[in-house]
Write a protein that holds these residues in place. Sequence first.
Motif, PDB file in Angstrom:
ATOM      1  N   ALA A 165       0.842  -1.198   0.000  1.00 30.34           N
ATOM      2  CA  ALA A 165       0.000   0.000   0.000  1.00 30.34           C
ATOM      3  C   ALA A 165       0.882   1.255   0.000  1.00 30.34           C
ATOM      4  CB  ALA A 165      -0.925   0.007   1.208  1.00 30.34           C
ATOM      5  N   SER A 166       0.409   2.290  -0.653  1.00 32.38           N
ATOM      6  CA  SER A 166       1.175   3.539  -0.739  1.00 32.38           C
ATOM      7  C   SER A 166       1.217   4.242   0.610  1.00 32.38           C
ATOM      8  CB  SER A 166       0.539   4.476  -1.772  1.00 32.38           C
ATOM      9  OG  SER A 166      -0.712   4.934  -1.305  1.00 32.38           O
ATOM     10  N   ARG A 167       2.153   5.170   0.736  1.00 32.26           N
ATOM     11  CA  ARG A 167       2.293   5.949   1.968  1.00 32.26           C
ATOM     12  C   ARG A 167       0.988   6.690   2.288  1.00 32.26           C
ATOM     13  NH1 ARG A 167       6.585   9.381   0.744  1.00 32.26           N
ATOM     14  NH2 ARG A 167       5.066  10.721  -0.259  1.00 32.26           N
ATOM     15  N   GLU A 168       0.352   7.248   1.264  1.00 36.80           N
ATOM     16  CA  GLU A 168      -0.890   8.003   1.492  1.00 36.80           C
ATOM     17  C   GLU A 168      -1.998   7.096   2.013  1.00 36.80           C
ATOM     18  OE1 GLU A 168       1.487  10.105  -1.648  1.00 36.80           O
ATOM     19  OE2 GLU A 168       0.843   8.052  -1.373  1.00 36.80           O
ATOM     20  N   VAL A 169      -2.109   5.915   1.441  1.00 38.69           N
ATOM     21  CA  VAL A 169      -3.129   4.969   1.889  1.00 38.69           C
ATOM     22  C   VAL A 169      -2.841   4.533   3.327  1.00 38.69           C
ATOM     23  CG1 VAL A 169      -4.089   2.649   1.513  1.00 38.69           C
ATOM     24  CG2 VAL A 169      -3.762   4.205  -0.422  1.00 38.69           C
ATOM     25  N   LEU A 170      -1.565   4.278   3.619  1.00 39.39           N
ATOM     26  CA  LEU A 170      -1.183   3.879   4.980  1.00 39.39           C
ATOM     27  C   LEU A 170      -1.473   4.993   5.981  1.00 39.39           C
ATOM     28  CD1 LEU A 170       2.133   2.026   4.154  1.00 39.39           C
ATOM     29  CD2 LEU A 170      -0.038   0.990   4.859  1.00 39.39           C
ATOM     30  N   LEU A 171      -1.190   6.240   5.601  1.00 38.13           N
ATOM     31  CA  LEU A 171      -1.506   7.368   6.492  1.00 38.13           C
ATOM     32  C   LEU A 171      -3.001   7.444   6.758  1.00 38.13           C
ATOM     33  CD1 LEU A 171       0.839  10.211   5.206  1.00 38.13           C
ATOM     34  CD2 LEU A 171       0.819   9.201   7.495  1.00 38.13           C
ATOM     35  N   ARG A 172      -3.773   7.224   5.729  1.00 38.16           N
ATOM     36  CA  ARG A 172      -5.226   7.259   5.889  1.00 38.16           C
ATOM     37  C   ARG A 172      -5.691   6.122   6.809  1.00 38.16           C
ATOM     38  NH1 ARG A 172      -9.488   7.670   0.897  1.00 38.16           N
ATOM     39  NH2 ARG A 172     -11.351   7.827   2.164  1.00 38.16           N
ATOM     40  N   MET A 173      -5.101   4.953   6.654  1.00 38.41           N
ATOM     41  CA  MET A 173      -5.453   3.818   7.504  1.00 38.41           C
ATOM     42  C   MET A 173      -5.084   4.106   8.965  1.00 38.41           C
ATOM     43  SD  MET A 173      -4.320   0.687   4.977  1.00 38.41           S
ATOM     44  CE  MET A 173      -5.045  -0.673   5.901  1.00 38.41           C
ATOM     45  N   VAL A 174      -3.896   4.650   9.171  1.00 41.15           N
ATOM     46  CA  VAL A 174      -3.479   5.021  10.532  1.00 41.15           C
ATOM     47  C   VAL A 174      -4.433   6.081  11.082  1.00 41.15           C
ATOM     48  CG1 VAL A 174      -1.659   6.170  11.867  1.00 41.15           C
ATOM     49  CG2 VAL A 174      -1.069   4.349  10.249  1.00 41.15           C
ATOM     50  N   GLY A 175      -4.823   7.034  10.246  1.00 38.45           N
ATOM     51  CA  GLY A 175      -5.778   8.064  10.675  1.00 38.45           C
ATOM     52  C   GLY A 175      -7.109   7.471  11.097  1.00 38.45           C
ATOM     53  N   ASN A 176      -7.608   6.476  10.348  1.00 40.44           N
ATOM     54  CA  ASN A 176      -8.869   5.824  10.725  1.00 40.44           C
ATOM     55  C   ASN A 176      -8.767   5.179  12.096  1.00 40.44           C
ATOM     56  OD1 ASN A 176     -10.383   6.445   8.418  1.00 40.44           O
ATOM     57  ND2 ASN A 176      -9.691   4.624   7.334  1.00 40.44           N
TER      58      ASN A 176
END
Length: 164
Positions: free
Chosen positions: A72-83
């Motif tokens: 997964a891309s960094r942006e997707v991972l950041l979004r997942m961590v944010g969730n």
Amino acid sequence: MSPLPAPMRSPADSASLEQVRHLARQLDTSIRLPGGFQVGWDAVLGLVPVVGDWAGALLSCYIIWQAVRLGASREVLLRMVGNVAVESLVGAVPFLGDVFDAAWKANTRNVRLLEEHLVAPTATRRASRAWVLGIVLLLVALLALAVTLAVLAVRALASIGSQG
């Protein structure tokens, strides 16, 4: 949660993806309540003060770790961590946080994000950048509000102290 097109999966990746789907179902929707509403073990764990919220967050991190492994891309991972962060922080508020936790379903959101990324990485990355930008702007606004309230509180205390 939909299966991915066959060319995008190795047997190991398919097994990992199915594993995180199963974990997300267990954590978010495995218990049916009267009226058709579904909650999972994450909401049940959240009823135990502090320890339950941490346990739920740690289980959610496994899904993120698998997303890292699956590319997964960094942006997707950041979004997942944010969730997970939103669910954990709001979930820490007694009672109302537990209701939010049951409704937010960060794990289901994160598996959906991972699936979307594996099918269409560019589109998911773009949408995730917008989400991360929105969260950053929200945090900046909250920080500005906190600083403003702190300054007002200090001024109020100073004026009370100078009158006495």
